[in-house]
Design an enzyme around this catalytic site. Structure first.
Site, PDB file in Angstrom:
ATOM      1  N   ILE A   1      72.018  49.267  38.666  1.00 25.32           N
ATOM      2  CA  ILE A   1      70.639  48.629  38.774  1.00 25.32           C
ATOM      3  C   ILE A   1      70.826  47.051  38.483  1.00 25.32           C
ATOM      4  CG2 ILE A   1      69.448  50.889  38.014  1.00 25.32           C
ATOM      5  CD1 ILE A   1      69.272  49.672  35.188  1.00 25.32           C
TER       6      ILE A   1
ATOM      7  N   LYS B   1      75.724  49.176  30.151  1.00 17.78           N
ATOM      8  CA  LYS B   1      76.345  47.908  30.617  1.00 17.78           C
ATOM      9  C   LYS B   1      77.903  47.702  30.390  1.00 17.78           C
ATOM     10  CE  LYS B   1      74.279  43.940  30.720  1.00 17.78           C
ATOM     11  NZ  LYS B   1      73.644  42.689  30.135  1.00 17.78           N
TER      12      LYS B   1
ATOM     13  N   VAL C   1      75.389  46.873  35.170  1.00 17.15           N
ATOM     14  CA  VAL C   1      74.552  47.542  34.485  1.00 17.15           C
ATOM     15  C   VAL C   1      74.060  48.774  35.273  1.00 17.15           C
ATOM     16  CG1 VAL C   1      72.301  47.874  33.316  1.00 17.15           C
ATOM     17  CG2 VAL C   1      73.413  45.406  33.269  1.00 17.15           C
TER      18      VAL C   1
ATOM     19  N   GLY D   1      75.885  40.950  36.843  1.00 18.22           N
ATOM     20  CA  GLY D   1      75.726  39.631  36.757  1.00 18.22           C
ATOM     21  C   GLY D   1      77.255  39.190  36.327  1.00 18.22           C
TER      22      GLY D   1
ATOM     23  N   MET E   1      78.069  38.942  33.300  1.00 17.05           N
ATOM     24  CA  MET E   1      78.910  39.905  32.061  1.00 17.05           C
ATOM     25  C   MET E   1      79.032  41.342  32.443  1.00 17.05           C
ATOM     26  SD  MET E   1      76.545  38.538  28.901  1.00 17.05           S
ATOM     27  CE  MET E   1      75.185  38.800  29.513  1.00 17.05           C
TER      28      MET E   1
ATOM     29  N   ASP F   1      71.882  32.738  24.123  1.00 14.09           N
ATOM     30  CA  ASP F   1      71.788  32.306  25.599  1.00 14.09           C
ATOM     31  C   ASP F   1      70.281  32.748  25.797  1.00 14.09           C
ATOM     32  OD1 ASP F   1      72.421  31.685  28.091  1.00 14.09           O
ATOM     33  OD2 ASP F   1      73.220  33.334  28.509  1.00 14.09           O
TER      34      ASP F   1
END
Length: 450
Positions: free
Chosen positions: A18, A41, A26, A21, A23, A139
């Site tokens: 879904i 994640k 997900v 990115g 990191m 962040d």
């Protein structure tokens, strides 16, 4: 490579991707043990930091995520579980059908002031709760603000950007976070603290209100960092109470920004059409106890310079002989729920340090230390030393760098707040955790010039 249908940690069945990115990926998944939909994640680190650093990044990610899992707030994405599979860290979070504020702004460019204030009040409330737990976000950006189908705003990814290596990697080092939304002290290579989260929230909401980040945009991240570190915020086109609130959050001096609790109160005043609370006065003028000494020659030395992280700013260094005498303050403690002890002030040749417990809770406390140039000329660096009480440890420090050897703590200036004019002052702060109680101890400090 993780695929749909795979079972993670014996209970989380991956269904579909879904999001993806820097990191990691997900997934929407099902917790087969509790029969509920969750988001999983799969954390990844930036390849530019290397394999060894990546292994450390995975450990940091797990540590930061476990710390974040303590937080339960209606406007923060809940972390249910933290698992490790074949050395890879995974976060199991609440599943929130939503769009990020960044995606929304791609469609709408900017939002009306009342909507921005409403989002600000919700996100500030979650960040204030996190700060009270000693957890920084690091962040806060439009990409990490999620807006649910009912319009409820939630903040995601506490502390994970630094842990996984997301951010700017340069020839001089690494800066975690998104350059357009960094606080000036972080863009200048310093270690950001709670005030950096306040600035980042202001920058995020400024983008939503104005249609551009507070320092504009630039395809060159280094050029953008220079703008953030050196220049002033672009004056907003909007006026009114919300613009004033954002102005307070975006002050260059971290000590002049409101706390996150105060930021929440400001946004709530805007949403409720109430007058804004006045800025909280910052107590910088304090009576300092001076220690008389015989004058000794001041030795000046030129330094080749230190390269400011990611910015290449050369800083000259003046060396001033430091003394050894301090004015000791008695050590006392205050139980949870009682008034923190009075601040202590100690001096040394050239500078003075004032220690004040600003907040405390069972198992931890927050401290602000004011460093003042107590010399007749400007100084180019400072250092504060004290003994950490038994059972205490520093978990986070901002506006400086620290080392701990046994119980001896040494805090040195950051690059951006090293130089102090005569009678000038700056502050640093930290969160300390204790094994029991609120830890309201008052150590005696030694301040030395460099």
């Amino acid at each position: 490579m993780t695929d749909a249908g795979e079972l993670i940690a014996g209970r989380y069945r991956l269904a579909e991707r879904i999001g993806q990115g820097a990191m990691g990926v997900v997934w929407r998944a099902r917790d087969e043990r509790l029969d509920r939909v969750v988001a999983v994640k799969q954390l990844d680190y930036d390849p530019a930091i290397g394999q060894a650093a990546g292994d450390q990044a995975a450990l940091r990610a797990l540590r930061e995520a476990r710390l974040t899992a303590r937080l339960r707030h209606p406007h923060a994405v809940t972390v249910h579980d933290v698992v490790e599979v074949s050395g890879e860290p995974y976060l199991v979070m609440e599943y929130l059908p939503s769009r990020s504020l960044a995606d929304i702004l791609l469609d709408r460019d900017r939002l009306p002031a009342d909507e921005v204030a409403r989002i600000g009040a919700q996100i500030a409330s979650a960040l204030a709760a996190a700060h009270a737990e000693g957890v920084m976000h690091r962040d806060v950006t439009p990409a990490n603000v999620l807006i649910g189908e009912s319009g409820v705003a939630k903040i995601a990814d506490f502390g994970i950007s630094r842990a996984t290596g997301e951010g700017l990697v340069t020839g001089g080092g690494f800066i975690a976070g998104t350059p357009a939304f960094l606080a000036p002290e972080v863009a200048g290579g310093g270690e950001g603290g709670f005030p950096a989260d306040v600035f980042a929230l202001g920058a995020t909401l400024y983008r939503a209100l104005e249609g551009t980040p507070p320092f504009g945009t630039d395809d060159n991240p280094i050029a953008l960092l220079l703008k953030v570190a050196k220049e002033e915020v672009i004056p907003p086109r909007h006026d009114g109470p919300l613009a004033e609130v954002l102005g307070r959050l975006l002050r260059r001096d971290p000590a002049e920004r409101p706390t996150m609790v105060e930021a929440q109160e400001l946004f709530e005043a805007v949403t409720e059409n109430r007058p804004l609370p006045p800025s909280r006065p910052r107590r910088t003028a304090t009576r300092l106890i001076r220690v008389r000494r015989s004058r000794r020659p001041i030795v000046l030395a030129s330094a080749a310079g230190a390269v400011l992280l990611a910015l290449g700013v050369v800083i000259g260094t003046a060396l001033v002989p430091d003394g050894t005498a301090t004015v000791a303050a008695p050590v006392s403690s205050s139980p949870p729920g009682t008034t923190p002890p009075s601040p202590t002030t100690t001096t040394d040749l050239g500078c003075a340090a004032r220690y004040e417990v600003t907040n405390s809770w069972p198992g931890g406390y927050q401290v602000e230390v004011t460093v003042r140039n107590d010399h007749g000329a400007g100084l180019s660096g400072w250092r504060v030393l004290w003994t950490l009480p038994a059972g205490h440890r520093i978990s986070d420090l901002w506006n400086g760098s620290f080392t701990v050897e046994g119980s001896a703590v040494t805090v040195e200036n950051a690059s951006w707040n090293a130089k102090l004019d005569a009678s000038g002052s700056t502050t640093f702060g930290f969160i300390a955790l204790t094994q029991s109680g609120s830890g309201g101890a008052r150590p005696s400090l030694t301040c030395r010039t460099l």
